[in-house]
Design a protein around this motif. Structure first.
Motif, mmCIF file in Angstrom:
data_model
loop_
_atom_site.group_PDB
_atom_site.id
_atom_site.type_symbol
_atom_site.label_atom_id
_atom_site.label_comp_id
_atom_site.label_asym_id
_atom_site.label_seq_id
_atom_site.Cartn_x
_atom_site.Cartn_y
_atom_site.Cartn_z
ATOM 1 N N ARG A 48 0.836 -1.197 0.000
ATOM 2 C CA ARG A 48 0.000 0.000 0.000
ATOM 3 C C ARG A 48 0.875 1.254 0.000
ATOM 4 O O ARG A 48 0.562 2.239 -0.688
ATOM 5 N N PHE A 49 1.967 1.236 0.738
ATOM 6 C CA PHE A 49 2.861 2.381 0.817
ATOM 7 C C PHE A 49 3.449 2.708 -0.554
ATOM 8 O O PHE A 49 3.469 3.866 -0.978
ATOM 9 N N LEU A 50 3.899 1.682 -1.275
ATOM 10 C CA LEU A 50 4.470 1.902 -2.606
ATOM 11 C C LEU A 50 3.411 2.392 -3.592
ATOM 12 O O LEU A 50 3.698 3.201 -4.474
ATOM 13 N N ASN A 51 2.191 1.916 -3.436
ATOM 14 C CA ASN A 51 1.116 2.383 -4.306
ATOM 15 C C ASN A 51 0.793 3.850 -4.052
ATOM 16 O O ASN A 51 0.500 4.599 -4.990
ATOM 17 N N ILE A 52 0.859 4.282 -2.797
ATOM 18 C CA ILE A 52 0.633 5.692 -2.472
ATOM 19 C C ILE A 52 1.740 6.554 -3.075
ATOM 20 O O ILE A 52 1.474 7.611 -3.667
ATOM 21 N N LEU A 53 2.987 6.093 -2.945
ATOM 22 C CA LEU A 53 4.106 6.834 -3.550
ATOM 23 C C LEU A 53 3.941 6.917 -5.069
ATOM 24 O O LEU A 53 4.211 7.955 -5.683
ATOM 25 N N THR A 54 3.483 5.813 -5.671
ATOM 26 C CA THR A 54 3.273 5.794 -7.111
ATOM 27 C C THR A 54 2.152 6.749 -7.515
ATOM 28 O O THR A 54 2.211 7.381 -8.576
ATOM 29 N N ASP A 55 1.132 6.872 -6.675
ATOM 30 C CA ASP A 55 0.065 7.844 -6.930
ATOM 31 C C ASP A 55 0.635 9.258 -7.043
ATOM 32 O O ASP A 55 0.258 10.026 -7.944
ATOM 33 N N TYR A 56 1.544 9.606 -6.139
ATOM 34 C CA TYR A 56 2.176 10.931 -6.196
ATOM 35 C C TYR A 56 3.032 11.073 -7.451
ATOM 36 O O TYR A 56 3.021 12.114 -8.124
ATOM 37 N N TRP A 57 3.789 10.030 -7.748
ATOM 38 C CA TRP A 57 4.666 10.035 -8.929
ATOM 39 C C TRP A 57 3.850 10.232 -10.202
ATOM 40 O O TRP A 57 4.175 11.048 -11.061
ATOM 41 N N LEU A 58 2.748 9.475 -10.316
ATOM 42 C CA LEU A 58 1.881 9.604 -11.480
ATOM 43 C C LEU A 58 1.243 10.993 -11.539
ATOM 44 O O LEU A 58 1.128 11.584 -12.613
ATOM 45 N N THR A 59 0.845 11.505 -10.391
ATOM 46 C CA THR A 59 0.237 12.836 -10.337
ATOM 47 C C THR A 59 1.158 13.881 -10.946
ATOM 48 O O THR A 59 0.718 14.749 -11.712
ATOM 49 N N LEU A 60 2.438 13.804 -10.626
ATOM 50 C CA LEU A 60 3.403 14.789 -11.116
ATOM 51 C C LEU A 60 3.613 14.727 -12.622
ATOM 52 O O LEU A 60 3.967 15.728 -13.248
ATOM 53 N N PHE A 61 3.401 13.561 -13.221
ATOM 54 C CA PHE A 61 3.646 13.431 -14.654
ATOM 55 C C PHE A 61 2.364 13.301 -15.477
ATOM 56 O O PHE A 61 2.380 13.496 -16.688
ATOM 57 N N TYR A 62 1.263 12.984 -14.816
ATOM 58 C CA TYR A 62 -0.040 12.932 -15.485
ATOM 59 C C TYR A 62 -0.661 14.323 -15.552
ATOM 60 O O TYR A 62 -1.347 14.676 -16.515
ATOM 61 N N GLY A 63 -0.433 15.130 -14.519
ATOM 62 C CA GLY A 63 -0.933 16.497 -14.523
ATOM 63 C C GLY A 63 -2.235 16.688 -13.791
ATOM 64 O O GLY A 63 -2.813 17.780 -13.816
ATOM 65 N N PHE A 64 -2.704 15.637 -13.105
ATOM 66 C CA PHE A 64 -3.916 15.735 -12.298
ATOM 67 C C PHE A 64 -3.825 14.696 -11.184
ATOM 68 O O PHE A 64 -3.240 13.627 -11.394
ATOM 69 N N VAL A 136 -6.298 15.174 -1.106
ATOM 70 C CA VAL A 136 -5.996 16.603 -1.164
ATOM 71 C C VAL A 136 -4.494 16.838 -1.263
ATOM 72 O O VAL A 136 -4.037 17.768 -1.946
ATOM 73 N N SER A 137 -3.714 15.976 -0.615
ATOM 74 C CA SER A 137 -2.263 16.151 -0.656
ATOM 75 C C SER A 137 -1.718 15.995 -2.073
ATOM 76 O O SER A 137 -0.674 16.552 -2.412
ATOM 77 N N GLN A 138 -2.429 15.263 -2.925
ATOM 78 C CA GLN A 138 -1.996 15.146 -4.324
ATOM 79 C C GLN A 138 -2.135 16.486 -5.044
ATOM 80 O O GLN A 138 -1.280 16.854 -5.854
ATOM 81 N N TYR A 139 -3.197 17.223 -4.727
ATOM 82 C CA TYR A 139 -3.338 18.587 -5.269
ATOM 83 C C TYR A 139 -2.196 19.462 -4.766
ATOM 84 O O TYR A 139 -1.610 20.243 -5.527
ATOM 85 N N VAL A 140 -1.879 19.334 -3.481
ATOM 86 C CA VAL A 140 -0.846 20.170 -2.865
ATOM 87 C C VAL A 140 0.514 19.895 -3.495
ATOM 88 O O VAL A 140 1.254 20.819 -3.861
ATOM 89 N N VAL A 141 0.847 18.615 -3.632
ATOM 90 C CA VAL A 141 2.130 18.233 -4.226
ATOM 91 C C VAL A 141 2.233 18.738 -5.663
ATOM 92 O O VAL A 141 3.271 19.252 -6.091
ATOM 93 N N LEU A 142 1.144 18.613 -6.420
ATOM 94 C CA LEU A 142 1.142 19.078 -7.809
ATOM 95 C C LEU A 142 1.308 20.594 -7.870
ATOM 96 O O LEU A 142 2.050 21.112 -8.723
ATOM 97 N N ALA A 143 0.645 21.315 -6.967
ATOM 98 C CA ALA A 143 0.751 22.777 -6.937
ATOM 99 C C ALA A 143 2.172 23.220 -6.599
ATOM 100 O O ALA A 143 2.721 24.136 -7.225
ATOM 101 N N TYR A 146 4.386 22.722 -9.637
ATOM 102 C CA TYR A 146 4.201 23.782 -10.629
ATOM 103 C C TYR A 146 4.876 25.078 -10.202
ATOM 104 O O TYR A 146 5.620 25.692 -10.969
ATOM 105 N N VAL A 147 4.602 25.508 -8.982
ATOM 106 C CA VAL A 147 5.148 26.770 -8.494
ATOM 107 C C VAL A 147 6.674 26.732 -8.476
ATOM 108 O O VAL A 147 7.354 27.666 -8.923
ATOM 109 N N GLY A 148 7.228 25.623 -7.973
ATOM 110 C CA GLY A 148 8.676 25.481 -7.911
ATOM 111 C C GLY A 148 9.314 25.533 -9.282
ATOM 112 O O GLY A 148 10.309 26.228 -9.501
ATOM 113 N N ALA A 149 8.726 24.798 -10.235
ATOM 114 C CA ALA A 149 9.277 24.764 -11.595
ATOM 115 C C ALA A 149 9.180 26.135 -12.264
ATOM 116 O O ALA A 149 10.118 26.581 -12.933
#
Length: 273
Positions: A48-64, A136-143, A146-149
């Motif tokens: 489950r932990f790796l799947n959560i990390l993958t969710d964040y990873w995908l979020t950053l490259f999927y764009g949502f 919600v943290s996926q929105y935060v990480v994506l934001a 974006y801001v950092g880049a």
């Protein structure tokens, strides 16, 4: 995902854009959309932990945020499958299938999908705060991404993050459109259009769509054989060899030579009544 990440890193540090590398990167952005879809149905890891990390990873490259698939896709699209009430319905605005309906569909569909996402978050807030905060943290990480880049280099952020994100989001909605437009949503087997050619080798068997709706929990690597078992039950007009020939034929050639266009099985059913 590792290749996509490496391509971003390499291109960000190059002095000038390399067209072939960039084209490859945009193709990988499309791949990420398919991976996000597949990971949503059958998680990549047992952990489950790796799947959560993958969710964040995908979020950053999927764009949502990756969780967005749950309310819009799992709980809505797979339940209704292009019927009334499906937020990704292809015939909301028009029964036609042309270049204008194709290109406008992603924006229209994206707009209507925000309602189930908001409703899902409200439900999580009331019933499962842990999952709410994860979503919600996926929105935060994506934001933050974006801001950092943008602060580091806004031009590179647009080229290597914003545009690939739009490519990813746009392409997956185009796939959904062509896989369902002019099919018969009331049919048990002719509710989806399938593509049996090279698109499957390139994009994780994403062309086999009927069997995906029939058995959404099956791993993508097993869909070709499962599709063969039901092939004889699908209307032959919905089994296309080439995705790109379909695009060229229906959206570029058919306006001049109408016989190359698609025929709506949905309207045929309605007119028989």
């Amino acid at each position: 995902m590792a290749v996509t990440t490496a391509l971003l890193s390499v291109q960000w540090n190059l002095a000038a854009i390399q067209p072939l590398l960039y084209f490859w990167f945009l193709f990988m952005a499309v791949s990420v959309a398919i991976i996000a879809h597949n990971h949503n149905h059958v998680p990549i890891w047992r952990s489950r932990f790796l799947n959560i990390l993958t969710d964040y990873w995908l979020t950053l490259f999927y764009g949502f945020p990756a969780f967005g698939w749950i309310p819009t896709h799992n709980k809505n699209h797979h339940h209704l499958n292009n019927k009334e009430g499906d937020y990704t319905i292809t015939w909301r605005i028009s029964e036609k299938n042309n270049i204008f309906t194709l290109l406008s569909y992603p924006s229209i569909s994206s707009y209507f999908q925000q309602k189930p996402i908001a409703g899902y978050l409200r439900t999580l807030w009331r019933s499962d705060r842990r999952r709410f905060y994860l979503a919600v943290s996926q929105y935060v990480v994506l934001a933050i991404y974006y801001v950092g880049a943008l602060l580091v280099n806004w031009k590179k952020a647009v080229l290597f993050i914003l545009i690939p994100h739009q490519m990813s989001l746009f392409s997956v909605l185009v796939f959904n459109y062509v896989q369902h437009v002019h099919t018969d949503e009331e049919s048990e087997y002719s509710h989806s259009r399938n593509f049996t050619g090279l698109i499957n080798q390139a994009l994780f068997n994403n062309g086999y769509h009927t069997v995906h709706h029939k058995s959404p929990g099956i791993h993508w690597s097993k869909t070709p054989e499962a599709q063969k078992e039901i092939l004889h039950l699908i209307d032959p007009s919905l089994n296309e060899r080439s995705f790109w020939w379909y695009i060229a034929r229906v959206y570029l050639i058919a306006p001049v030579y109408p016989r190359f266009g698609s025929v709506s099985l949905r309207l045929q059913r309605i007119n028989r009544r």
